[in-house]
Design an enzyme around this catalytic site. Structure first.
Site, PDB file in Angstrom:
ATOM      1  N   GLY A 248       0.957  -1.297   0.010  1.00 24.43           N
ATOM      2  CA  GLY A 248      -0.109   0.065   0.167  1.00 24.43           C
ATOM      3  C   GLY A 248       0.836   1.193   0.031  1.00 24.43           C
ATOM      4  O   GLY A 248       0.282   2.684   0.224  1.00 24.43           O
ATOM      5  N   GLU A 290       4.125  -6.204   1.560  1.00 20.99           N
ATOM      6  CA  GLU A 290       3.988  -6.616   0.321  1.00 20.99           C
ATOM      7  C   GLU A 290       3.772  -5.539  -0.866  1.00 20.99           C
ATOM      8  O   GLU A 290       2.794  -5.266  -1.310  1.00 20.99           O
ATOM      9  CB  GLU A 290       2.614  -7.570   0.524  1.00 20.99           C
ATOM     10  CG  GLU A 290       2.803  -8.538   1.361  1.00 20.99           C
ATOM     11  CD  GLU A 290       1.039  -9.577   1.191  1.00 20.99           C
ATOM     12  OE1 GLU A 290       1.298 -10.553   1.305  1.00 20.99           O
ATOM     13  OE2 GLU A 290       0.095  -8.416   1.474  1.00 20.99           O
ATOM     14  N   PRO A 291       5.075  -4.821  -1.086  1.00 22.91           N
ATOM     15  CA  PRO A 291       4.835  -3.756  -2.128  1.00 22.91           C
ATOM     16  C   PRO A 291       4.579  -4.145  -3.330  1.00 22.91           C
ATOM     17  O   PRO A 291       5.087  -5.197  -3.871  1.00 22.91           O
ATOM     18  CB  PRO A 291       6.354  -3.051  -1.804  1.00 22.91           C
ATOM     19  CG  PRO A 291       7.119  -4.250  -1.479  1.00 22.91           C
ATOM     20  CD  PRO A 291       6.275  -5.068  -0.672  1.00 22.91           C
ATOM     21  N   GLY A 292       3.523  -3.547  -4.280  1.00 19.63           N
ATOM     22  CA  GLY A 292       3.248  -3.665  -5.526  1.00 19.63           C
ATOM     23  C   GLY A 292       3.568  -2.575  -6.349  1.00 19.63           C
ATOM     24  O   GLY A 292       4.997  -2.277  -6.880  1.00 19.63           O
ATOM     25  N   ARG A 293       2.693  -1.498  -6.165  1.00 19.34           N
ATOM     26  CA  ARG A 293       2.893  -0.430  -6.758  1.00 19.34           C
ATOM     27  C   ARG A 293       4.316   0.470  -6.582  1.00 19.34           C
ATOM     28  O   ARG A 293       4.836   0.976  -7.610  1.00 19.34           O
ATOM     29  CB  ARG A 293       1.639   0.587  -6.225  1.00 19.34           C
ATOM     30  CG  ARG A 293       1.521   1.836  -6.856  1.00 19.34           C
ATOM     31  CD  ARG A 293       0.627   2.637  -6.204  1.00 19.34           C
ATOM     32  NE  ARG A 293      -0.583   2.105  -5.826  1.00 19.34           N
ATOM     33  CZ  ARG A 293      -1.730   1.937  -6.304  1.00 19.34           C
ATOM     34  NH1 ARG A 293      -1.916   2.526  -7.412  1.00 19.34           N
ATOM     35  NH2 ARG A 293      -2.630   1.421  -5.986  1.00 19.34           N
ATOM     36  N   TYR A 334     -11.076   4.741 -11.481  1.00 23.33           N
ATOM     37  CA  TYR A 334     -11.161   5.493 -10.075  1.00 23.33           C
ATOM     38  C   TYR A 334     -10.577   6.887 -10.208  1.00 23.33           C
ATOM     39  O   TYR A 334     -10.286   7.623  -9.328  1.00 23.33           O
ATOM     40  CB  TYR A 334      -9.633   5.013  -9.483  1.00 23.33           C
ATOM     41  CG  TYR A 334      -9.531   3.422  -9.319  1.00 23.33           C
ATOM     42  CD1 TYR A 334     -10.206   2.649  -8.540  1.00 23.33           C
ATOM     43  CD2 TYR A 334      -8.284   2.969 -10.079  1.00 23.33           C
ATOM     44  CE1 TYR A 334      -9.973   1.339  -8.281  1.00 23.33           C
ATOM     45  CE2 TYR A 334      -7.971   1.802  -9.772  1.00 23.33           C
ATOM     46  CZ  TYR A 334      -8.912   0.862  -9.009  1.00 23.33           C
ATOM     47  OH  TYR A 334      -8.652  -0.499  -8.820  1.00 23.33           O
ATOM     48  N   CYS A 361     -15.348   2.546 -27.796  1.00 22.80           N
ATOM     49  CA  CYS A 361     -16.539   2.910 -28.026  1.00 22.80           C
ATOM     50  C   CYS A 361     -17.295   3.140 -26.564  1.00 22.80           C
ATOM     51  O   CYS A 361     -18.171   2.533 -26.403  1.00 22.80           O
ATOM     52  CB  CYS A 361     -17.275   2.261 -29.024  1.00 22.80           C
ATOM     53  SG  CYS A 361     -16.498   2.177 -30.405  1.00 22.80           S
ATOM     54  N   TYR A 390      -0.976  -1.743 -12.107  1.00 20.74           N
ATOM     55  CA  TYR A 390      -2.407  -1.825 -12.064  1.00 20.74           C
ATOM     56  C   TYR A 390      -2.737  -1.143 -13.677  1.00 20.74           C
ATOM     57  O   TYR A 390      -3.781  -0.654 -13.822  1.00 20.74           O
ATOM     58  CB  TYR A 390      -2.970  -1.374 -10.925  1.00 20.74           C
ATOM     59  CG  TYR A 390      -2.683  -1.944  -9.824  1.00 20.74           C
ATOM     60  CD1 TYR A 390      -3.035  -3.147  -9.537  1.00 20.74           C
ATOM     61  CD2 TYR A 390      -2.003  -1.143  -9.204  1.00 20.74           C
ATOM     62  CE1 TYR A 390      -2.535  -3.639  -8.380  1.00 20.74           C
ATOM     63  CE2 TYR A 390      -1.499  -1.543  -7.608  1.00 20.74           C
ATOM     64  CZ  TYR A 390      -1.937  -2.995  -7.299  1.00 20.74           C
ATOM     65  OH  TYR A 390      -1.527  -3.523  -6.258  1.00 20.74           O
TER      66      TYR A 390
HETATM   67  C1  PLP Z   1      -2.854  -5.155  -3.613  1.00 20.85           C
HETATM   68  C2  PLP Z   1      -2.221  -5.807  -2.521  1.00 20.85           C
HETATM   69  C3  PLP Z   1      -0.908  -5.511  -2.178  1.00 20.85           C
HETATM   70  C4  PLP Z   1      -0.102  -4.480  -3.003  1.00 20.85           C
HETATM   71  O1  PLP Z   1      -0.586  -3.182  -2.812  1.00 20.85           O
HETATM   72  P1  PLP Z   1       0.327  -1.995  -3.389  1.00 20.85           P
HETATM   73  O2  PLP Z   1      -0.628  -0.816  -2.993  1.00 20.85           O
HETATM   74  O3  PLP Z   1       0.471  -2.232  -4.871  1.00 20.85           O
HETATM   75  O4  PLP Z   1       1.402  -1.940  -2.667  1.00 20.85           O
HETATM   76  C5  PLP Z   1      -0.285  -6.155  -1.162  1.00 20.85           C
HETATM   77  N1  PLP Z   1      -0.968  -7.148  -0.621  1.00 20.85           N
HETATM   78  C6  PLP Z   1      -2.583  -7.372  -0.806  1.00 20.85           C
HETATM   79  C7  PLP Z   1      -2.877  -8.442   0.122  1.00 20.85           C
HETATM   80  C8  PLP Z   1      -3.004  -6.596  -1.598  1.00 20.85           C
HETATM   81  O5  PLP Z   1      -4.299  -6.911  -1.659  1.00 20.85           O
END
Ligand code: PLP
Length: 431
Positions: A248, A290-293, A334, A361, A390
């Site tokens: 997050g 758990e970083p993604g973004r 969003y 369209c 995303y």
């Molecule tokens: C989406 C998600 C993440 C990653 O979130 P980011 O905002 O991309 O860092 C980590 N853990 C869980 C369980 C998620 O659903």
């Protein structure tokens, strides 16, 4: 310069990513085109791992694959020693295809199918994050059938709403993910979990939201979760060893966003962990983040070719591009903020206020409204910045547009990591 040091302007006045000229990339590979700075992604992985080690010491960084998953990114994450947060059979299959060490993978999802559960057990995924009671029963049944004892974490709703800067401690019971604390549901889930022979309860998990800048909600989550671990100890006499704090961390989408360095986050979280653990006399748990973004989001641009510029007097100017919600559905979903730059006129000031329109369209198919852009005309290349998370992972074939190609830039050189889809790909499953 605009959002990340991956993005610069060269002597020709062209936008660059990872020192590659985006105008040249568009010419060589066509548009729409997605380009990642792979070196910067690697650097981000290293930063997360080293700050976790430096400030806390006992834990693992899991890359959240849902932000952007493909073989190349799995290989990179593997090389950097991170684990993976996986949410589906498809993401699992992708990781397996490059030989990812599955003991470092954590399997999420609020409705895992029997098929996915079986697949994850067969490849010996490290942890399941359990979302609901039915899943516990199903997992125990399959684990018994295959004669294994599966390690799990329980997904908890800590009751923290972190979607804005003003976080409050209520309202989050209404989420489809996990077990609620307030209602006693979470404690009941622990009790149930402990009764299953083929399940080993290793710890708990929470994820409080996304694109969060403020450390407050994260620190509060640590306190709530550790308190719950204390309560589990007091109730059942067991000391759980693992705490997963989710992802997050916010990134820079627009010039007004100012995320802190993640090492500051790790420092803040580690202090809270130590303080709270000491307060309740609890051994410091093994911590997952758990970083993604934050790993892939800002290190990417999407390049489009302008097809037309349509000015509606006194209303707005639409700049139409050769992509849209098919490759980036975040604006229609969003109203997400993005910076937009004309790649071939990047050194000129952004003097126009325009709306970037996709070609689907669908009137809502916009990439950005009322955004600053250079004076553009048909044939110009428009770059949308910070499209690494995303975007491609949410892409679709709406209107039967093939998905764009994806490049990884390393040492200034581009490599295709996902091929552009073809019309044949579009019809290949049609009977
Ligand atoms: C989406 C998600 C993440 C990653 O979130 P980011 O905002 O991309 O860092 C980590 N853990 C869980 C369980 C998620 O659903």
């Amino acid at each position: 310069m605009y959002v990340s040091d991956s993005i610069q302007i060269n002597e020709k006045g062209h936008l660059t990513i990872g020192n590659a000229d985006t105008v040249e990339l568009a010419k060589a590979y066509g548009t729409p085109l997605i380009a990642y700075d792979k070196d910067k992604i690697r650097e981000n992985c290293k930063k997360f791992v080293s700050s976790l080690n430096e400030f806390y010491g006992n834990g693992r960084v899991l890359y959240a694959g849902k932000a952007f998953s493909c073989k190349e990114i799995c290989r990179l994450v593997m090389e950097e020693g991170l684990g993976l947060d996986i949410v589906s059979g498809g993401e699992l299959y992708t990781a397996l295809s490059v030989g990812f060490p599955m003991e470092k993978a954590v399997f999420h999802g609020n409705n895992k199918t029997d098929k996915e559960i079986t697949e994850a057990l067969h490849c010996k995924v490290g942890r399941f994050v359990i979302d609901n009671i039915e899943e516990l029963h199903t997992l125990n049944k399959f684990a018994k059938k295959y004669n294994v004892k599966q390690g799990v974490l329980l997904r908890i709703k800590p009751g923290i709403d972190a979607h804005t800067h003003d976080f409050v401690k209520t309202g989050q019971i209404d989420s489809k993910f996990g077990f609620a604390l307030e209602t006693g549901e979470a404690l009941e889930a622990v009790r149930e979990c402990l009764s299953f022979e083929n399940i080993e309860l290793c710890g708990i998990h929470c994820h409080i939201g996304s694109q969060i800048f403020d450390f407050g909600p994260f620190k509060l989550a640590v306190e709530v979760m550790l308190s719950f671990m204390g309560k589990i100890r007091d109730t059942f006499g067991i000391t759980l060893k693992e705490l997963n704090l989710g992802g997050g961390f916010g990134i820079k989408y627009s010039e007004s966003d100012s995320p802190e360095d993640f090492s500051e986050y790790m420092k803040a979280i580690s202090e809270t962990l130590r303080k709270k653990a000491a307060q309740i006399d609890y051994p410091l748990p093994f911590v997952y983040i758990e970083p993604g973004r934050a790993i892939v989001g800002a290190e990417c641009v999407t390049l489009y070719t302008v097809g037309s510029v349509k000015t509606i007097p006194d209303i707005r100017t639409y700049v139409s591009i050769d992509g849209g919600m098919g490759d980036n559905p975040r604006y229609i979903l969003y109203q997400s903020k993005y910076e937009v730059v004309c790649a071939n006129k990047a050194s000129l000031p952004r003097t126009r206020i325009v709306t970037i329109a996709g070609r689907c369209c669908e009137s809502g198919d916009l990439i950005q409204e009322h955004t600053r852009l250079q004076e553009v005309e048909a044939g110009d290349i428009v770059a949308v910045l910070s499209t690494g998370a995303y975007n491609y992972s949410m892409a679709s074939n709406y209107n039967r547009y093939p998905r764009p190609a994806v490049l990884a830039i390393s040492g200034g050189t581009a490599k295709v990591i996902i091929k552009r889809e073809t019309y044949e790909n579009i019809i290949e499953n049609d009977i």
